[in-house]
Design an enzyme around this catalytic site. Structure first.
Site, PDB file in Angstrom:
ATOM      1  N   GLU A 472       0.835  -1.211   0.000  1.00 20.52           N
ATOM      2  CA  GLU A 472       0.000   0.000   0.000  1.00 20.52           C
ATOM      3  C   GLU A 472       0.865   1.255   0.000  1.00 20.52           C
ATOM      4  O   GLU A 472       0.495   2.266  -0.596  1.00 20.52           O
ATOM      5  CB  GLU A 472      -0.963   0.001   1.198  1.00 20.52           C
ATOM      6  CG  GLU A 472      -1.948  -1.168   1.222  1.00 20.52           C
ATOM      7  CD  GLU A 472      -2.727  -1.349  -0.079  1.00 20.52           C
ATOM      8  OE1 GLU A 472      -2.925  -0.371  -0.809  1.00 20.52           O
ATOM      9  OE2 GLU A 472      -3.134  -2.503  -0.361  1.00 20.52           O
ATOM     10  N   HIS A 478       3.431   6.405  -5.260  1.00 19.10           N
ATOM     11  CA  HIS A 478       3.064   6.710  -6.647  1.00 19.10           C
ATOM     12  C   HIS A 478       2.162   7.950  -6.680  1.00 19.10           C
ATOM     13  O   HIS A 478       2.296   8.820  -7.532  1.00 19.10           O
ATOM     14  CB  HIS A 478       2.338   5.494  -7.229  1.00 19.10           C
ATOM     15  CG  HIS A 478       2.299   5.435  -8.722  1.00 19.10           C
ATOM     16  ND1 HIS A 478       1.586   4.468  -9.395  1.00 19.10           N
ATOM     17  CD2 HIS A 478       2.854   6.204  -9.679  1.00 19.10           C
ATOM     18  CE1 HIS A 478       1.727   4.653 -10.695  1.00 19.10           C
ATOM     19  NE2 HIS A 478       2.484   5.702 -10.895  1.00 19.10           N
TER      20      HIS A 478
HETATM   21 ZN    ZN Z   1      -2.519  -2.792  -4.972  1.00 13.30          ZN
END
Ligand code: ZN
Length: 691
Positions: A472, A478
């Site tokens: 996660e 990201h």
């Molecule tokens: Zn994922």
């Protein structure tokens, strides 16, 4: 009185202050504002200009999105009957608005008419993706074709719903009570649960069902072969013409699958594609079905010898230790469990003692700080529960100053009213705001469901929990490390579906690195890091039967691709031809597993199931760059490679194609070698062992 869901620009949601009664008035107002903005920008006299449209429409829809995101978040992590009711009452209205926005022909026309000469590169890309999505929703169709397209959508939604209901009802319909002596081998919790269910039904013994928490342990542990056979047969014939029992005929998904496939093919042709697989891939990283098939066939070719060895080992073990001369389909899982126990016995409990939540988190932050040259510090914000913490990610600047790049909430513990599982979600995205010209920094939610800390002891995590946390956090990085200023293509927004798991699965790899494990582990009593002998057993168990597992996933993926590439494909014939190529275990002729393959018939994975493997290939190959560096330096946690990964993959969002980003990082297209190596599917003489 101010409504905390009418969030002022630049502020974060005041989570502690949001009450169910705030939802309806805030949503009514924000939807009205967004609708009026849509009306304004689509008026004939409104200029077809990016900045003007964005300043009016995007500002209003973003404000709605952030507020609704806060409501949805609370619904997931702090559910109460009042909140759920208010959420559900607002849901239809919200969904209707997003649908209206996505299908607005007037907006499509306006965006289409924008003079691209005056747009910067990010704006041009965001516009291109927006137009593509309009077109794939039928915006260019006219007259009869348009009406037919709408009818197809409606019928597909009905059929998918029906498919899912049949699968669910068929699973629920099966109930079988066995006497206590036939339940030998089952774990204590399953024995207890099934006895209680039998009792509730006014019977004695154990009530077995096809639900996973019962079906799986029966297949793994029930010593009675006949019990396993009965359950297996019921399971693989659910919702099919082979199913037995009352009402089974009405739950047959066979005709539904045929109709769904025909409609998908028609939809693809209306939009100008040769088949549905091509339509599905139009928004994905894989460029065409041939590329996906080649990857899957390559994986199958390389994994098959290992899968055959796995089967041979199972056969030998079954014969020598279990007295099973000719194992049947309902025996393999059982044999596998027994072999695993014999080979790699270690307890999850023992491993857990080494993973104290605060130590793991500190180790994760240290890793991220070293890889990406950032600092993570505790921060303050209004939260929905006292166990939630808030952090800031800061980047040092050359002049000795620093800048905030993002923030995140971490809600680690399971509790009443919180949905299970783990996920990352965005609170808001990075955006050079067109209304104020200020740069809005991204904010993320990190939600897990780990055990609770007690007053005097920290929470202990399983190794799977640790992997989940790293996964996660990869998504969160990201989202937060992006440098893109257009919010529709910043962070994870707009990233191709088969590429979005790259950063998350990439981070998982560090949980299998000996050096990193030394940093994140400390025994709860002795403070000692994870011992090497235990680590070696964990790695061996990770690789157990990975050849067979790989072949199974390849089988599902190839079946899904081929089914959506053919005209009038027969479901069972397609499956049979795929199985002839890749299956290493025989399947009985009554087996009808496609009839409950909800991912592709009731979910969004049609001609997309391969994405799981695709993302694994990408993430393993990306991690391979760190391993190669580690061979010379002795440390995979390499800042130089980290900087490149951040620059070419994490920072760029969907401002370019994921394949271009991957190639910019790796210097070539992805290949499957690293994944095979990580899965233990290599011959001893050509494996590289990272230090
Ligand atoms: Zn994922």
């Amino acid at each position: 009185m101010t409504n905390p869901l009418l969030i002022s620009q630049g502020a974060l949601p005041d989570f502690a202050a949001i009450r169910p009664e705030h939802i309806a008035p805030a949503m009514n107002q924000l939807i009205a504002e967004a609708k009026s903005a849509l009306e304004t920008v689509t008026a004939a006299d409104f200029p077809a200009e990016w900045a003007a449209i964005s300043r009016c429409l995007d500002v209003a829809t973003e404000r709605l999105g952030v507020a609704w995101g806060a409501v949805g978040h609370l619904n997931s992590v702090a559910d109460t009957p009042e909140l759920r009711q208010a959420y559900n009452e607002a849901l239809a209205q919200i969904t209707a608005f997003w649908t209206e926005l996505g299908a607005s022909e007037a907006l499509f026309g306006k965006v289409d008419a924008i003079d691209t000469e005056r747009l910067n590169a990010e704006q041009q890309r965001a516009r291109e993706l927006a137009l593509r999505d309009f077109v794939l929703s039928g915006a260019r169709l006219e007259g009869e074709a348009k009406a037919r397209y709408a009818a197809i959508q409606e019928r597909q939604a009905e059929l998918s719903q029906l498919f899912g209901e049949h699968a669910l009802d068929a699973t629920d319909a099966f109930k079988w009570v066995i006497p206590a002596e036939r339940a030998a081998g089952l774990p204590a919790d399953v024995l207890e649960g099934s006895a209680a269910e039998a009792q509730a039904a006014g019977q004695t013994g154990h009530l077995l069902t096809l639900k996973m928490p019962c079906y799986l342990p029966v297949m793994q542990f029930a010593d009675d072969r006949g019990v396993r056979e009965t359950l297996y047969k019921a399971y693989v014939t659910r919702a099919s013409d082979q199913a037995e029992g009352e009402g089974a005929a009405e739950r047959d998904n066979g005709p539904i699958m045929e109709e769904i496939l025909a409609l998908r093919e028609e939809e693809a042709q209306l939009l100008g594609f040769a088949n549905y697989a091509e339509l599905s891939l139009a928004t994905k990283m894989a460029k065409d079905p041939a590329q996906v098939n080649a990857l899957l066939e390559d994986l199958a070719r390389r994994a098959k010898p290992h899968a055959l060895q796995d089967v041979a080992a199972l056969r030998a073990f079954a014969k020598a230790h279990l007295g099973l001369e000719d194992p049947q389909p309902w025996d393999w899982t059982y044999i596998g469990e027994k072999l695993k126990e014999a080979r790699y016995a270690f307890s999850e409990q023992e491993v857990k003692m080494y993973f104290q939540a605060p130590k793991v988190l500190a180790g994760l932050f240290k890793l991220v700080e070293k890889l990406f040259n950032v600092y993570i510090t505790q921060d303050e914000a209004s939260v929905w529960h006292p166990s939630v913490s808030f952090y800031r990610i800061v980047r040092p600047l050359p002049d000795g100053q620093s800048e905030t790049i993002g923030q995140f909430y971490l809600d680690p513990e399971a509790r009443q009213g919180k949905r299970g599982g783990a996920w990352m979600n965005d609170v808001r995205g990075r955006w050079m705001r067109p209304d104020t010209a200020d740069l809005q920094t991204p904010v993320a939610h990190m939600v897990c469901n780990f055990a609770k800390a007690s007053t005097d002891k920290p929470a202990l995590l399983t190794h799977d929990d640790v992997i989940t946390l790293f996964h996660e956090f990869g998504h969160a990085l990201h989202h937060m490390l992006t440098r893109v200023n257009e919010h529709d293509i910043a962070g994870i927004s707009g990233v191709e579906w088969d590429a979005v798991e790259l950063p998350s699965q990439f981070m998982e790899n560090f949980c299998w690195d000996w050096g990193v494990l030394q940093d994140i582990s400390a025994h709860i009593e002795t403070g000692e890091p994870l011992p090497r002998a235990l680590f070696d057993k964990m790695v061996a168990a990770r690789h157990f039967q990975s050849g067979m597992q790989m072949m199974r996933q390849v089988e599902f993926s190839l079946f899904d691709m081929r089914l959506h590439q053919q005209t009038g494909a027969s479901v069972m014939q397609t499956l049979q031809s795929v199985r002839d190529e890749v299956a290493v275990l025989p399947s009985p002729s009554y087996s009808r597993t496609p009839h409950t393959f909800s991912h592709i018939f009731a979910g969004g994975y049609a001609a997309g199931y391969y994405s799981y493997k695709w993302a694994e290939v990408l993430s393993a190959d990306a991690f391979g760059a760190f391993e190669e560096k580690g061979l010379s330096t002795g440390d995979v946690v390499d800042a130089e490679t980290g900087a490149k990964f951040m620059r070419e993959i994490l920072e760029v969002g969907s401002s370019r194609d994921a394949m271009d980003s991957f190639k910019a990082f790796r210097g070539r297209e992805p290949n499957i070698d690293a994944l095979l190596r990580h899965s233990g599917l290599v011959d001893a003489d050509n494996s590289i062992e990272p230090a």
